[in-house]
Design a protein around this motif. Structure first.
Motif, PDB file in Angstrom:
ATOM      1  N   GLY A   1       0.808  -1.216   0.000  1.00 39.00           N
ATOM      2  CA  GLY A   1       0.000   0.000   0.000  1.00 39.00           C
ATOM      3  C   GLY A   1       0.839   1.263   0.000  1.00 39.00           C
ATOM      4  N   GLY A   2       1.874   1.285   0.812  1.00 42.69           N
ATOM      5  CA  GLY A   2       2.741   2.462   0.878  1.00 42.69           C
ATOM      6  C   GLY A   2       3.478   2.716  -0.426  1.00 42.69           C
ATOM      7  N   ILE A   3       4.049   1.685  -0.998  1.00 40.22           N
ATOM      8  CA  ILE A   3       4.776   1.850  -2.255  1.00 40.22           C
ATOM      9  C   ILE A   3       3.822   2.242  -3.381  1.00 40.22           C
TER      10      ILE A   3
ATOM     11  N   ALA B   1       7.977   7.024   1.851  1.00 40.46           N
ATOM     12  CA  ALA B   1       7.506   7.918   2.915  1.00 40.46           C
ATOM     13  C   ALA B   1       6.245   7.368   3.568  1.00 40.46           C
ATOM     14  N   THR B   2       5.295   6.956   2.768  1.00 41.70           N
ATOM     15  CA  THR B   2       4.060   6.407   3.300  1.00 41.70           C
ATOM     16  C   THR B   2       4.297   5.024   3.886  1.00 41.70           C
ATOM     17  N   THR B   3       5.151   4.251   3.250  1.00 41.63           N
ATOM     18  CA  THR B   3       5.432   2.891   3.706  1.00 41.63           C
ATOM     19  C   THR B   3       5.978   2.880   5.118  1.00 41.63           C
TER      20      THR B   3
ATOM     21  N   GLY C   1       5.557   5.031   7.586  1.00 42.72           N
ATOM     22  CA  GLY C   1       4.498   5.326   8.538  1.00 42.72           C
ATOM     23  C   GLY C   1       3.526   4.172   8.698  1.00 42.72           C
ATOM     24  N   LEU C   2       3.163   3.540   7.586  1.00 46.50           N
ATOM     25  CA  LEU C   2       2.237   2.411   7.644  1.00 46.50           C
ATOM     26  C   LEU C   2       2.837   1.238   8.401  1.00 46.50           C
ATOM     27  N   LEU C   3       4.117   0.984   8.210  1.00 48.56           N
ATOM     28  CA  LEU C   3       4.770  -0.121   8.922  1.00 48.56           C
ATOM     29  C   LEU C   3       4.786   0.119  10.428  1.00 48.56           C
ATOM     30  N   VAL C   4       5.062   1.338  10.837  1.00 49.28           N
ATOM     31  CA  VAL C   4       5.060   1.654  12.272  1.00 49.28           C
ATOM     32  C   VAL C   4       3.665   1.433  12.854  1.00 49.28           C
ATOM     33  N   VAL C   5       2.629   1.880  12.146  1.00 49.35           N
ATOM     34  CA  VAL C   5       1.260   1.716  12.617  1.00 49.35           C
ATOM     35  C   VAL C   5       0.875   0.237  12.672  1.00 49.35           C
ATOM     36  N   VAL C   6       1.268  -0.532  11.669  1.00 44.97           N
ATOM     37  CA  VAL C   6       0.944  -1.961  11.637  1.00 44.97           C
ATOM     38  C   VAL C   6       1.600  -2.684  12.815  1.00 44.97           C
ATOM     39  N   PHE C   7       2.840  -2.364  13.122  1.00 46.97           N
ATOM     40  CA  PHE C   7       3.499  -3.000  14.257  1.00 46.97           C
ATOM     41  C   PHE C   7       2.828  -2.595  15.576  1.00 46.97           C
TER      42      PHE C   7
ATOM     43  N   ILE D   1       5.411  10.936  10.741  1.00 44.73           N
ATOM     44  CA  ILE D   1       6.509  10.249  10.048  1.00 44.73           C
ATOM     45  C   ILE D   1       6.613  10.727   8.616  1.00 44.73           C
ATOM     46  N   PHE D   2       5.490  10.915   7.949  1.00 49.92           N
ATOM     47  CA  PHE D   2       5.476  11.407   6.571  1.00 49.92           C
ATOM     48  C   PHE D   2       6.119  12.794   6.489  1.00 49.92           C
ATOM     49  N   VAL D   3       5.752  13.691   7.413  1.00 51.81           N
ATOM     50  CA  VAL D   3       6.344  15.038   7.440  1.00 51.81           C
ATOM     51  C   VAL D   3       7.839  14.940   7.726  1.00 51.81           C
ATOM     52  N   GLY D   4       8.229  14.045   8.632  1.00 53.96           N
ATOM     53  CA  GLY D   4       9.651  13.858   8.917  1.00 53.96           C
ATOM     54  C   GLY D   4      10.435  13.401   7.700  1.00 53.96           C
ATOM     55  N   VAL D   5       9.866  12.492   6.930  1.00 52.17           N
ATOM     56  CA  VAL D   5      10.534  12.036   5.710  1.00 52.17           C
ATOM     57  C   VAL D   5      10.636  13.173   4.705  1.00 52.17           C
ATOM     58  N   LEU D   6       9.586  13.987   4.601  1.00 56.48           N
ATOM     59  CA  LEU D   6       9.636  15.143   3.700  1.00 56.48           C
ATOM     60  C   LEU D   6      10.716  16.129   4.130  1.00 56.48           C
ATOM     61  N   LEU D   7      10.829  16.380   5.428  1.00 54.38           N
ATOM     62  CA  LEU D   7      11.888  17.260   5.936  1.00 54.38           C
ATOM     63  C   LEU D   7      13.265  16.676   5.645  1.00 54.38           C
ATOM     64  N   PHE D   8      13.413  15.380   5.866  1.00 51.88           N
ATOM     65  CA  PHE D   8      14.679  14.703   5.604  1.00 51.88           C
ATOM     66  C   PHE D   8      15.042  14.753   4.117  1.00 51.88           C
ATOM     67  N   ALA D   9      14.025  14.747   3.254  1.00 55.60           N
ATOM     68  CA  ALA D   9      14.251  14.797   1.808  1.00 55.60           C
ATOM     69  C   ALA D   9      14.549  16.219   1.329  1.00 55.60           C
ATOM     70  N   GLY D  10      14.500  17.185   2.235  1.00 53.42           N
ATOM     71  CA  GLY D  10      14.858  18.544   1.865  1.00 53.42           C
ATOM     72  C   GLY D  10      13.691  19.426   1.449  1.00 53.42           C
ATOM     73  N   ARG D  11      12.496  18.978   1.670  1.00 55.00           N
ATOM     74  CA  ARG D  11      11.322  19.794   1.337  1.00 55.00           C
ATOM     75  C   ARG D  11      10.994  20.699   2.512  1.00 55.00           C
ATOM     76  N   SER D  12      10.499  21.888   2.207  1.00 53.65           N
ATOM     77  CA  SER D  12      10.133  22.809   3.280  1.00 53.65           C
ATOM     78  C   SER D  12       8.721  22.481   3.761  1.00 53.65           C
ATOM     79  N   VAL D  13       8.588  22.322   5.073  1.00 54.98           N
ATOM     80  CA  VAL D  13       7.321  21.957   5.683  1.00 54.98           C
ATOM     81  C   VAL D  13       7.137  22.804   6.927  1.00 54.98           C
ATOM     82  N   SER D  14       5.956  23.379   7.078  1.00 54.62           N
ATOM     83  CA  SER D  14       5.601  24.113   8.286  1.00 54.62           C
ATOM     84  C   SER D  14       4.843  23.145   9.193  1.00 54.62           C
ATOM     85  N   ILE D  15       5.491  22.687  10.237  1.00 53.22           N
ATOM     86  CA  ILE D  15       4.936  21.618  11.057  1.00 53.22           C
ATOM     87  C   ILE D  15       3.632  22.035  11.749  1.00 53.22           C
TER      88      ILE D  15
END
Length: 172
Positions: free
Chosen positions: A57-59, A71-73, A75-81, A112-126
């Motif tokens: 689903g995430g991929i 990015a979605t994967t 977050g989904l894995l953490v929720v599933v666990f 987690i999705f926002v964190g991945v976006l930040l890590f990827a260098g995208r600007s995000v206002s949390i």
């Protein structure tokens, strides 16, 4: 059998989420169909099957959206666990527990999705994203978990019953 079902179901859900859901947004949030199906399936499934659902689903969603792949994967894995761990601790997941799972799971998945976006260098206002995207998404997911859970249970019951029939009809 549930792992094989994940491919067509989640690809269709990801396609709908990437194409139709942006048209029905409330503020910046919208229903997360892939998230809902993965959570609904994982409530009554084994962890291995749930991980397959989260990964596919995430991929599928990341490939159809502008998000970085994985990015979605993540977050989904953490929720599933988390759902699997909770499912081992309690006898049955009821109404209020499902509400908690959806609210907490949506929040964790979005953070987690926002964190991945930040890590990827995208600007995000949390703070803006929490109010404008995460809160409406939580509301949508809270309303739509019930049809998603109903669908997942129907599919699980249908294929568990058919698998039992096949196994019982085999000669020993």
């Amino acid at each position: 059998m549930g792992s094989f079902l994940s491919l067509p179901i989640l690809i269709i859900a990801a396609a709908i989420q990437a194409s139709v859901v942006p048209q029905i947004r409330l503020l910046g949030g919208g229903p997360e169909l892939v998230f809902l199906l993965v959570v609904a399936w994982s409530i009554n499934a084994e962890i291995e099957e749930s991980v397959v659902w989260a990964f596919i689903g995430g991929i599928a969603y990341d490939l159809l959206s502008a998000a970085p792949t994985g990015a979605t994967t993540l977050g989904l894995l953490v929720v599933v666990f988390a759902v699997s761990g909770l499912g081992r601790q309690v006898f049955r997941i009821g109404f209020f527990m499902m509400i908690g799972i959806v609210l907490f799971g949506t929040f964790v998945q979005q953070i987690i999705f926002v964190g991945v976006l930040l890590f990827a260098g995208r600007s995000v206002s949390i703070l803006f994203d929490l109010a404008y995207v995460v809160a409406p998404t939580m509301l949508y997911n809270l309303l739509l978990i019930w049809p998603a859970y109903w669908f997942a249970r129907r599919m699980q019951r249908r294929f568990v019953t058919s698998r039992r029939r096949v196994l019982s009809s085999r000669p020993e």
